[in-house]
Design an enzyme around this catalytic site. Structure first.
Site, PDB file in Angstrom:
ATOM      1  N   GLY A  28     -28.015  32.148 -53.912  1.00 14.18           N
ATOM      2  CA  GLY A  28     -26.977  31.908 -52.912  1.00 14.18           C
ATOM      3  C   GLY A  28     -26.704  30.428 -52.750  1.00 14.18           C
ATOM      4  O   GLY A  28     -27.149  29.801 -51.792  1.00 14.18           O
ATOM      5  N   SER A  34     -28.057  23.756 -48.998  1.00 14.06           N
ATOM      6  CA  SER A  34     -29.492  24.022 -49.142  1.00 14.06           C
ATOM      7  C   SER A  34     -29.999  23.611 -50.522  1.00 14.06           C
ATOM      8  O   SER A  34     -31.166  23.238 -50.667  1.00 14.06           O
ATOM      9  CB  SER A  34     -29.802  25.496 -48.870  1.00 14.06           C
ATOM     10  N   GLY A  57     -18.201  33.960 -53.371  1.00 13.23           N
ATOM     11  CA  GLY A  57     -18.406  34.187 -51.944  1.00 13.23           C
ATOM     12  C   GLY A  57     -19.037  35.531 -51.640  1.00 13.23           C
ATOM     13  O   GLY A  57     -18.823  36.513 -52.349  1.00 13.23           O
ATOM     14  N   SER A 106     -26.985  37.455 -59.460  1.00 11.26           N
ATOM     15  CA  SER A 106     -28.431  37.322 -59.332  1.00 11.26           C
ATOM     16  C   SER A 106     -29.219  38.395 -60.098  1.00 11.26           C
ATOM     17  O   SER A 106     -30.165  38.051 -60.810  1.00 11.26           O
ATOM     18  CB  SER A 106     -28.806  37.329 -57.842  1.00 11.26           C
ATOM     19  N   HIS A 126     -25.561  39.625 -48.070  1.00 11.74           N
ATOM     20  CA  HIS A 126     -26.284  40.148 -46.910  1.00 11.74           C
ATOM     21  C   HIS A 126     -26.131  41.651 -46.716  1.00 11.74           C
ATOM     22  O   HIS A 126     -26.404  42.166 -45.638  1.00 11.74           O
ATOM     23  CB  HIS A 126     -25.844  39.408 -45.648  1.00 11.74           C
ATOM     24  N   ASP A 152     -31.538  33.954 -42.658  1.00 15.46           N
ATOM     25  CA  ASP A 152     -30.743  34.888 -41.856  1.00 15.46           C
ATOM     26  C   ASP A 152     -31.516  36.165 -41.519  1.00 15.46           C
ATOM     27  O   ASP A 152     -30.981  37.271 -41.590  1.00 15.46           O
ATOM     28  CB  ASP A 152     -29.408  35.227 -42.540  1.00 15.46           C
TER      29      ASP A 152
END
Length: 198
Positions: A28, A34, A57, A106, A126, A152
């Site tokens: 992500g 990050s 996205g 991924s 998510h 999260d």
């Protein structure tokens, strides 16, 4: 990502990189905020950060959703494309030489990955499907003593989606991970067992 969570992520990355000298892996990328934290820790330890994202996205970043940013929509194809923004972020931070960017999905990247990593940071899609696929795909590559970091994580459904919380609970109940820290919605766990992370 709030500042306190960013500092906790950096501390985890520095811990893992310093102890294991293995690559630090992120699922992500988005625009790279990050990633630069992981890359700075990797640079200091003489390793690299690997970040995996298709750059189209997540579900909550699509048009009509709360986190949609029209500035990262490619006008030519009409779809989100965060890759150019990510590359600018790395350049501005002076960390391009310390990051390997994998542009793709991924699960496919995890399926062909061939070596151990010292940290897995899950902050991708998510939905249950995406979060579970990230967990199942990447935790087998996490070295013993390595860190699993999940972003999260909201125990109360009123605060956010439950998929990251469910993989966090799954990691804890597997017996393969022990919790090290909780900072806001960021959870840091250490791999303590060598078995499969249920």
């Amino acid at each position: 990502m709030p500042v306190d969570e960013g500092l906790a992520l950096y501390a985890a990355a520095a811990d893992a990189a310093g102890a294991l000298r293995l690559p630090l892996l992120e699922v992500g990328t988005y625009c790279g905020r990050s990633t630069i934290l992981l890359a700075a820790a990797a640079r200091a330890a003489g390793t690299v950060a690997i970040t995996v994202d298709h750059h189209r996205g997540s579900e909550e970043q699509q048009p009509g959703w709360e986190y949609h940013d029209p500035e990262v929509v490619d006008p030519e194809v009409g779809r989100m494309d965060t890759l150019p923004t990510f590359r600018r972020t790395l350049h501005a931070a002076g960390l391009e030489d310390h990051v390997i960017a994998v542009v793709g999905r991924s699960p496919q990247a995890a399926a062909i990955w061939g070596g151990p990593v010292g940290l897995v940071f899950i902050d991708g899609g998510h939905t249950d499907e995406h979060a579970a696929a990230d967990y199942e795909g990447w935790t087998p590559h996490l070295a013993p003593g390595g860190l699993l970091v999940i972003h999260d994580v909201f125990p109360d459904p009123a605060d956010g989606g439950q998929a990251p919380y469910r993989i966090y609970r799954r990691a804890l109940t597997s017996g393969t991970f022990a919790e090290l820290s909780v900072t806001g919605s960021l959870r840091v766990l250490r791999r303590v067992g060598g078995g499969v992370a249920g």
